[in-house]
Scaffold this motif. Structure first.
Motif, PDB file in Angstrom:
ATOM      1  N   MET A 166     -52.597 -31.133  11.898  1.00  0.00           N
ATOM      2  CA  MET A 166     -53.757 -31.731  11.239  1.00  0.00           C
ATOM      3  C   MET A 166     -54.844 -30.890  11.684  1.00  0.00           C
ATOM      4  N   ALA A 167     -55.166 -30.451  12.841  1.00  0.00           N
ATOM      5  CA  ALA A 167     -56.603 -29.947  13.306  1.00  0.00           C
ATOM      6  C   ALA A 167     -56.557 -28.463  12.572  1.00  0.00           C
ATOM      7  N   VAL A 168     -55.424 -27.950  12.478  1.00  0.00           N
ATOM      8  CA  VAL A 168     -55.438 -26.281  12.243  1.00  0.00           C
ATOM      9  C   VAL A 168     -55.913 -26.343  10.742  1.00  0.00           C
ATOM     10  N   ALA A 169     -55.201 -27.580   9.969  1.00  0.00           N
ATOM     11  CA  ALA A 169     -55.585 -27.739   8.344  1.00  0.00           C
ATOM     12  C   ALA A 169     -56.914 -28.070   8.263  1.00  0.00           C
ATOM     13  N   GLN A 170     -57.364 -28.503   9.319  1.00  0.00           N
ATOM     14  CA  GLN A 170     -59.027 -28.865   9.108  1.00  0.00           C
ATOM     15  C   GLN A 170     -59.864 -27.781   9.555  1.00  0.00           C
ATOM     16  N   GLY A 171     -59.444 -26.696  10.054  1.00  0.00           N
ATOM     17  CA  GLY A 171     -60.347 -25.714  10.165  1.00  0.00           C
ATOM     18  C   GLY A 171     -60.552 -25.234  11.884  1.00  0.00           C
ATOM     19  N   TRP A 172     -59.766 -26.044  12.515  1.00  0.00           N
ATOM     20  CA  TRP A 172     -59.674 -25.984  13.951  1.00  0.00           C
ATOM     21  C   TRP A 172     -58.781 -24.690  14.296  1.00  0.00           C
ATOM     22  N   LYS A 173     -59.357 -24.206  15.553  1.00  0.00           N
ATOM     23  CA  LYS A 173     -58.264 -23.442  16.479  1.00  0.00           C
ATOM     24  C   LYS A 173     -57.806 -24.283  17.454  1.00  0.00           C
ATOM     25  N   VAL A 174     -56.541 -24.189  17.817  1.00  0.00           N
ATOM     26  CA  VAL A 174     -55.828 -25.035  18.903  1.00  0.00           C
ATOM     27  C   VAL A 174     -55.133 -24.283  19.955  1.00  0.00           C
ATOM     28  N   GLY A 175     -55.339 -24.718  21.356  1.00  0.00           N
ATOM     29  CA  GLY A 175     -54.422 -24.451  22.178  1.00  0.00           C
ATOM     30  C   GLY A 175     -53.382 -25.597  22.757  1.00  0.00           C
ATOM     31  N   LEU A 176     -52.229 -25.082  22.824  1.00  0.00           N
ATOM     32  CA  LEU A 176     -51.260 -25.995  22.841  1.00  0.00           C
ATOM     33  C   LEU A 176     -50.523 -25.859  24.190  1.00  0.00           C
ATOM     34  N   PHE A 177     -50.824 -26.892  24.881  1.00  0.00           N
ATOM     35  CA  PHE A 177     -50.299 -27.108  26.317  1.00  0.00           C
ATOM     36  C   PHE A 177     -49.328 -27.990  26.596  1.00  0.00           C
ATOM     37  N   ALA A 178     -48.068 -27.570  27.078  1.00  0.00           N
ATOM     38  CA  ALA A 178     -46.748 -28.501  27.440  1.00  0.00           C
ATOM     39  C   ALA A 178     -46.009 -27.519  28.258  1.00  0.00           C
ATOM     40  N   ARG A 179     -44.749 -28.268  28.557  1.00  0.00           N
ATOM     41  CA  ARG A 179     -43.836 -27.475  29.617  1.00  0.00           C
ATOM     42  C   ARG A 179     -42.819 -26.685  28.713  1.00  0.00           C
ATOM     43  N   SER A 180     -42.702 -27.394  27.574  1.00  0.00           N
ATOM     44  CA  SER A 180     -41.448 -26.799  26.737  1.00  0.00           C
ATOM     45  C   SER A 180     -42.042 -25.464  25.873  1.00  0.00           C
ATOM     46  N   ASP A 219     -40.240 -23.073  24.326  1.00  0.00           N
ATOM     47  CA  ASP A 219     -39.803 -22.855  23.425  1.00  0.00           C
ATOM     48  C   ASP A 219     -40.275 -23.713  22.308  1.00  0.00           C
ATOM     49  N   LYS A 220     -40.719 -25.004  22.541  1.00  0.00           N
ATOM     50  CA  LYS A 220     -41.008 -25.504  21.333  1.00  0.00           C
ATOM     51  C   LYS A 220     -42.681 -25.233  20.868  1.00  0.00           C
ATOM     52  N   LEU A 221     -43.399 -24.906  22.178  1.00  0.00           N
ATOM     53  CA  LEU A 221     -44.729 -24.307  21.933  1.00  0.00           C
ATOM     54  C   LEU A 221     -44.609 -23.188  20.757  1.00  0.00           C
ATOM     55  N   ASP A 222     -43.750 -22.336  21.215  1.00  0.00           N
ATOM     56  CA  ASP A 222     -43.409 -20.943  20.473  1.00  0.00           C
ATOM     57  C   ASP A 222     -43.252 -21.288  18.912  1.00  0.00           C
ATOM     58  N   ALA A 223     -42.164 -22.270  18.730  1.00  0.00           N
ATOM     59  CA  ALA A 223     -41.865 -22.745  17.391  1.00  0.00           C
ATOM     60  C   ALA A 223     -43.258 -23.186  16.700  1.00  0.00           C
ATOM     61  N   LEU A 224     -43.957 -24.248  17.380  1.00  0.00           N
ATOM     62  CA  LEU A 224     -45.280 -24.861  16.564  1.00  0.00           C
ATOM     63  C   LEU A 224     -46.097 -23.465  16.204  1.00  0.00           C
ATOM     64  N   VAL A 225     -46.450 -22.719  17.196  1.00  0.00           N
ATOM     65  CA  VAL A 225     -47.319 -21.645  16.931  1.00  0.00           C
ATOM     66  C   VAL A 225     -46.886 -20.559  15.810  1.00  0.00           C
ATOM     67  N   GLU A 226     -45.561 -20.449  15.754  1.00  0.00           N
ATOM     68  CA  GLU A 226     -45.045 -19.728  14.679  1.00  0.00           C
ATOM     69  C   GLU A 226     -45.407 -20.164  13.171  1.00  0.00           C
ATOM     70  N   GLY A 227     -45.173 -21.545  13.305  1.00  0.00           N
ATOM     71  CA  GLY A 227     -45.758 -22.254  11.993  1.00  0.00           C
ATOM     72  C   GLY A 227     -47.258 -22.416  11.614  1.00  0.00           C
ATOM     73  N   LEU A 228     -48.162 -22.451  12.814  1.00  0.00           N
ATOM     74  CA  LEU A 228     -49.401 -22.516  12.421  1.00  0.00           C
ATOM     75  C   LEU A 228     -50.068 -21.249  12.338  1.00  0.00           C
ATOM     76  N   GLY A 229     -49.447 -20.040  13.085  1.00  0.00           N
ATOM     77  CA  GLY A 229     -50.265 -19.012  12.773  1.00  0.00           C
ATOM     78  C   GLY A 229     -51.199 -18.635  13.759  1.00  0.00           C
ATOM     79  N   ASP A 230     -52.206 -17.756  13.581  1.00  0.00           N
ATOM     80  CA  ASP A 230     -53.100 -17.211  14.446  1.00  0.00           C
ATOM     81  C   ASP A 230     -54.237 -18.169  15.040  1.00  0.00           C
TER      82      ASP A 230
END
Length: 224
Positions: free
Chosen positions: A22-36, A38-49
């Protein structure tokens, strides 16, 4: 001026992932922090740069510090953070509760929140940023013997204390207090309860409020 950049802990699924989308859709840049990672990489792939994967453990101050500094270097600054990482207890109550599990619970639900606040505070002192904390309806009521609930009482109390501290710099603090949400937090699905997107929209509501408005708490309960 630096882009609006949001650091999210517990970002790999549930409320954290929904907030990132939702943040990316509203113009934010995001840093995604978690232990997983592989899940973060998949999420970034969908959200882009507009998204950056930052694998790490929220219970470790050094890992949160490294992630926030890396995010700031990548996007120019960190202007908001969502201390969302947390978990429940493996057994309810004091008699049945396991001391080692309590220690792990406190390390994440309490110390992890403190670490997020600590590492973003120097940024927010300069840029009048905004810290969001995931509280809970369980942090606004007494639940028989619940250590988890007590950790959320801490989050609510600390959020109020922190808001007065951050206010001196023009920075804001909000605690989001949801009732039951249909997320992987629970073993079984809760389709009639709140959705992660409901909580994400509350986070963005607080973040996007006019600078003159400090939304201290958003309390959200399911209709059923």
């Amino acid at each position: 001026m630096a882009d609006k950049t949001l650091f999210i802990t517990g970002a790999s699924s549930g409320i954290g992932a929904a907030t990132a989308r939702m943040a990316v859709a509203q113009g934010w840049k995001v840093g995604l922090f978690a232990r997983s990672a592989d899940k973060l990489d998949a999420l970034v792939e969908g959200l882009g740069d507009k998204a950056l994967a930052l694998p790490g453990d929220a219970t470790q101050l050094a890992e949160q510090q490294e992630a926030v500094d890396k995010l700031a270097a990548h996007f120019g600054d960190v202007t908001a953070a969502f201390a969302n990482a947390g978990r429940g207890a493996s057994a309810a109550g004091t008699l049945q509760g396991e001391p080692d599990d309590w220690q792990s619970l406190v390390n994440l639900n309490v110390m992890g929140v403190l670490w997020t606040a600590k590492v973003v505070a120097p940024y927010f002192q300069k840029n009048q940023g905004h810290l969001i904390l995931t509280g809970s309806a369980a942090g606004r009521m007494h639940i028989k013997g619940s250590v988890y609930s007590a950790t959320k009482w801490f989050v609510h109390g600390y959020a109020g204390n922190l808001a007065d501290e951050f206010r001196e710099w023009g920075a804001r603090v909000t605690v989001i207090a949801p009732g039951m949400v249909d997320t992987p937090f629970f073993d079984a699905a809760k389709p009639e309860k709140l959705k992660s997107e409901d909580i994400a929209s509350s986070v963005l509501f607080a973040l996007e409020a006019a600078p003159r408005a400090s939304i201290r708490e958003v309390f959200i309960m399911p209709m059923n």
